[in-house]
Design an enzyme around this catalytic site. Sequence first.
Site, PDB file in Angstrom:
ATOM      1  N   LYS A 200      -2.295   6.473  91.688  1.00 11.34           N
ATOM      2  CA  LYS A 200      -2.626   7.798  91.134  1.00 11.34           C
ATOM      3  C   LYS A 200      -1.392   8.478  90.556  1.00 11.34           C
ATOM      4  CE  LYS A 200      -3.046  11.755  93.790  1.00 11.34           C
ATOM      5  NZ  LYS A 200      -2.254  12.814  93.173  1.00 11.34           N
ATOM      6  N   ASN A 201      -0.323   8.530  91.355  1.00  9.67           N
ATOM      7  CA  ASN A 201       0.840   9.310  90.928  1.00  9.67           C
ATOM      8  C   ASN A 201       1.656   8.623  89.842  1.00  9.67           C
ATOM      9  OD1 ASN A 201       0.096  11.332  92.602  1.00  9.67           O
ATOM     10  ND2 ASN A 201       1.761  11.079  94.091  1.00  9.67           N
TER      11      ASN A 201
ATOM     12  N   ARG B 279      -1.915  19.295  90.556  1.00 12.16           N
ATOM     13  CA  ARG B 279      -0.502  19.532  90.306  1.00 12.16           C
ATOM     14  C   ARG B 279      -0.007  18.826  89.038  1.00 12.16           C
ATOM     15  NH1 ARG B 279       3.815  22.748  91.417  1.00 12.16           N
ATOM     16  NH2 ARG B 279       5.718  21.512  91.396  1.00 12.16           N
TER      17      ARG B 279
ATOM     18  N   CYS C 147      -3.014  20.273  95.683  1.00  7.55           N
ATOM     19  CA  CYS C 147      -3.302  20.416  97.105  1.00  7.55           C
ATOM     20  C   CYS C 147      -2.667  21.660  97.686  1.00  7.55           C
ATOM     21  CB  CYS C 147      -2.755  19.210  97.845  1.00  7.55           C
ATOM     22  SG  CYS C 147      -3.807  17.780  97.734  1.00  7.55           S
TER      23      CYS C 147
ATOM     24  N   ARG D 152       4.498  25.535  95.742  1.00 10.60           N
ATOM     25  CA  ARG D 152       4.849  24.458  94.803  1.00 10.60           C
ATOM     26  C   ARG D 152       5.306  25.051  93.475  1.00 10.60           C
ATOM     27  NH1 ARG D 152       0.799  19.452  95.528  1.00 10.60           N
ATOM     28  NH2 ARG D 152       2.595  18.345  94.723  1.00 10.60           N
ATOM     29  N   PRO D 153       6.567  25.487  93.427  1.00 11.11           N
ATOM     30  CA  PRO D 153       7.066  26.130  92.213  1.00 11.11           C
ATOM     31  C   PRO D 153       7.316  25.118  91.087  1.00 11.11           C
ATOM     32  CG  PRO D 153       8.830  25.898  93.822  1.00 11.11           C
ATOM     33  CD  PRO D 153       7.582  25.379  94.476  1.00 11.11           C
ATOM     34  N   VAL D 154       7.532  25.632  89.863  1.00  5.23           N
ATOM     35  CA  VAL D 154       7.873  24.752  88.734  1.00  5.23           C
ATOM     36  C   VAL D 154       9.179  25.208  88.080  1.00  5.23           C
ATOM     37  CG1 VAL D 154       5.540  23.920  88.216  1.00  5.23           C
ATOM     38  CG2 VAL D 154       6.328  26.064  87.192  1.00  5.23           C
ATOM     39  N   ASP D 155       9.980  25.983  88.837  1.00  3.00           N
ATOM     40  CA  ASP D 155      11.214  26.524  88.251  1.00  3.00           C
ATOM     41  C   ASP D 155      12.144  25.428  87.724  1.00  3.00           C
ATOM     42  OD1 ASP D 155      11.324  25.950  91.090  1.00  3.00           O
ATOM     43  OD2 ASP D 155      13.391  26.680  91.062  1.00  3.00           O
TER      44      ASP D 155
ATOM     45  N   ASP E 111       3.623  12.099 101.389  1.00  2.20           N
ATOM     46  CA  ASP E 111       2.198  11.809 101.185  1.00  2.20           C
ATOM     47  C   ASP E 111       1.621  10.891 102.264  1.00  2.20           C
ATOM     48  OD1 ASP E 111       2.239  13.437  99.018  1.00  2.20           O
ATOM     49  OD2 ASP E 111       2.045  11.867  97.510  1.00  2.20           O
TER      50      ASP E 111
ATOM     51  N   ILE F 131       9.904  17.885 102.855  1.00  3.38           N
ATOM     52  CA  ILE F 131       9.601  18.143 101.435  1.00  3.38           C
ATOM     53  C   ILE F 131       8.711  19.383 101.282  1.00  3.38           C
ATOM     54  CG2 ILE F 131       8.730  17.143  99.276  1.00  3.38           C
ATOM     55  CD1 ILE F 131      10.928  15.425 100.469  1.00  3.38           C
TER      56      ILE F 131
ATOM     57  N   ARG G 112     -10.175  12.866  95.112  1.00  2.00           N
ATOM     58  CA  ARG G 112      -9.133  13.109  94.103  1.00  2.00           C
ATOM     59  C   ARG G 112      -8.137  11.957  94.071  1.00  2.00           C
ATOM     60  NH1 ARG G 112      -5.814  17.759  95.303  1.00  2.00           N
ATOM     61  NH2 ARG G 112      -4.709  16.720  93.658  1.00  2.00           N
TER      62      ARG G 112
HETATM   63  C1  UD1 Z   1       4.812  14.798  93.550  1.00  2.00           C
HETATM   64  C2  UD1 Z   1       3.555  14.072  93.911  1.00  2.00           C
HETATM   65  C3  UD1 Z   1       3.084  14.469  95.299  1.00  2.00           C
HETATM   66  C4  UD1 Z   1       4.218  14.278  96.308  1.00  2.00           C
HETATM   67  C5  UD1 Z   1       5.476  14.974  95.836  1.00  2.00           C
HETATM   68  C6  UD1 Z   1       6.684  14.682  96.711  1.00  2.00           C
HETATM   69  C7  UD1 Z   1       2.446  13.756  91.797  1.00  2.00           C
HETATM   70  C8  UD1 Z   1       1.310  14.133  90.906  1.00  2.00           C
HETATM   71  N1  UD1 Z   1       2.524  14.421  92.938  1.00  2.00           N
HETATM   72  O1  UD1 Z   1       4.497  16.196  93.529  1.00  2.00           O
HETATM   73  O2  UD1 Z   1       1.971  13.648  95.645  1.00  2.00           O
HETATM   74  O3  UD1 Z   1       3.817  14.851  97.538  1.00  2.00           O
HETATM   75  O4  UD1 Z   1       5.817  14.537  94.510  1.00  2.00           O
HETATM   76  O5  UD1 Z   1       6.925  13.315  96.773  1.00  2.00           O
HETATM   77  O6  UD1 Z   1       3.211  12.867  91.491  1.00  2.00           O
HETATM   78  N2  UD1 Z   1      10.286  22.071  93.875  1.00  2.00           N
HETATM   79  C9  UD1 Z   1      10.989  23.183  93.497  1.00  2.00           C
HETATM   80  N3  UD1 Z   1      10.954  23.552  92.176  1.00  2.00           N
HETATM   81  C10 UD1 Z   1      10.272  22.838  91.228  1.00  2.00           C
HETATM   82  C11 UD1 Z   1       9.558  21.705  91.651  1.00  2.00           C
HETATM   83  C12 UD1 Z   1       9.582  21.339  92.983  1.00  2.00           C
HETATM   84  O7  UD1 Z   1      11.617  23.833  94.311  1.00  2.00           O
HETATM   85  O8  UD1 Z   1      10.296  23.205  90.068  1.00  2.00           O
HETATM   86  C13 UD1 Z   1      10.304  21.656  95.307  1.00  2.00           C
HETATM   87  C14 UD1 Z   1       8.909  21.601  95.920  1.00  2.00           C
HETATM   88  O9  UD1 Z   1       8.520  22.862  96.420  1.00  2.00           O
HETATM   89  C15 UD1 Z   1       9.082  20.566  97.009  1.00  2.00           C
HETATM   90  C16 UD1 Z   1      10.085  19.594  96.404  1.00  2.00           C
HETATM   91  O10 UD1 Z   1      10.729  20.313  95.357  1.00  2.00           O
HETATM   92  O11 UD1 Z   1       9.670  21.159  98.145  1.00  2.00           O
HETATM   93  C17 UD1 Z   1       9.467  18.338  95.847  1.00  2.00           C
HETATM   94  O12 UD1 Z   1       8.414  18.691  94.957  1.00  2.00           O
HETATM   95  P1  UD1 Z   1       8.032  17.769  93.738  1.00  2.00           P
HETATM   96  O13 UD1 Z   1       8.761  16.474  93.824  1.00  2.00           O
HETATM   97  O14 UD1 Z   1       8.171  18.544  92.471  1.00  2.00           O
HETATM   98  O15 UD1 Z   1       6.513  17.493  93.975  1.00  2.00           O
HETATM   99  P2  UD1 Z   1       5.488  17.209  92.834  1.00  2.00           P
HETATM  100  O16 UD1 Z   1       6.186  16.533  91.709  1.00  2.00           O
HETATM  101  O17 UD1 Z   1       4.710  18.424  92.550  1.00  2.00           O
END
Ligand code: UD1
Length: 412
Positions: free
Chosen positions: A7-8, A78, A102, A107-110, A294, A316, A386
């Site tokens: 999936k990922n 996500r 989920c 889950r920020p995107v900064d 996961d 994480i 999902r």
């Molecule tokens: C992806 C996976 C998810 C998995 C996760 C961690 C997909 C679709 N999803 O999610 O299944 O659980 O990796 O292996 O591939 N963070 C920030 N700022 C950001 C982005 C992330 O602070 O802009 C933090 C998050 O809050 C978290 C950590 O970074 O603590 C890791 O998150 P991230 O690797 O981004 O997870 P996803 O890519 O959303």
Amino acid sequence: MQCGGSKNATLPVLASALAVSGPVELQNVPRLQDVDTMLELLVSLGMRATPTAPHSWTLHPPTHATLHADYRLVSQMRAGICVLGPLLTRFGNAVVALPGGCRIGHRPVDLHLRGLAALGAEIEIREGYIHARAASGLRGAEVNLLGSAGPTVTGTCNLLVACALARGSSVLHGAAREPEVQELAGFLSSAGAQISGVGTSTIEISGVDALQSVCHRLPADRIEAATLAIAALITGGQVTIQDAPVEHMQSVLDLLSDCGGQFSRTENGLHIRAADRLNSSSILTEPYPGIPTDLQAQLMALMCLAEGTSRVTETIFPERFHHVPELIRLGAQIQRHGNTAIVEGVSSLSGAPLLATDLRASAALVLAGLAACGTTEVHRISHLDRGYQQFDLKLRSLGARIARTAESAAGI
Ligand code: UD1
């Protein structure tokens, strides 16, 4: 048992097809709700998507995309955020709803946005949407993707695609090393991108003018394979998993061996057999190559029945513990202290009605229900669909007594 496509790995590759200037053929695409949602999102952006075989799709990326990724679709997962980099780098403009996914904590995107801004994008957040513009195209830059909880996986995916078509060279520092990132880089390289350092935390990319038509086969899902391995151990059984991506499962296989699992490689997969005794363990989730977050919920379900005391620490997503009260309803002995759960193994669990709260927690509850005495009903299993293809049927074919009794419940 055949392991399905990842999936990922699939979701970012699908999204990245938006950045390709020719048809894209994908094989071993899993049939999952998240994949359907991503395809619907891509079609809404102007992609033509045609199934060519049970697990194959041909995609015709648009030459003029619709640049608005709607809340209704992006909020469902996500990985919806993964269309941002491709749209922006190829078309110079994108409006993408802030993503969902989920409920496993903040889950920020900064880091995604900071990275794209470093490539010259102007970014604004208005009314729940990310508005990103790069009127004269993105330009290569040095980008740091390391957050306080480690690198971001989907952020690395977004930046990889963005840099692939940016002018000049880019360096991604603190890049995620997950196999799914490596898979996306392989896909982009087959389409003509110039990428090196993949699998390390520093990735270098030289921008090219266009990405070309490509045919790509997606790998098997390491999380599904490990979930099936845990299913064998928790029920005292055995399973052979065809195509299990063993090379990407080392940390979890080491852990499961310490717990008493016996593993052997088969010609194209893995055989797992439970031992008489299940040992407790210390589990720490970490970025790849560590134990994946996961698998935390499924491993905790296993530890509920191990002899002795286990510690499960989530680094994480520190709030990813919604499965704990549900496991306790089955008779598990768990105490949570911040981002650590202390699990005292019990000799048996007893069936109960449960509520699934997120994708991996759903799988954990199903596994615990398989091992519990009596009947367990897991409600809201839409989360499960999902990310696991026909999980109930797969388990049933392995001998589990499990039935989907209504759209929202699986009785075990
Ligand atoms: C992806 C996976 C998810 C998995 C996760 C961690 C997909 C679709 N999803 O999610 O299944 O659980 O990796 O292996 O591939 N963070 C920030 N700022 C950001 C982005 C992330 O602070 O802009 C933090 C998050 O809050 C978290 C950590 O970074 O603590 C890791 O998150 P991230 O690797 O981004 O997870 P996803 O890519 O959303």
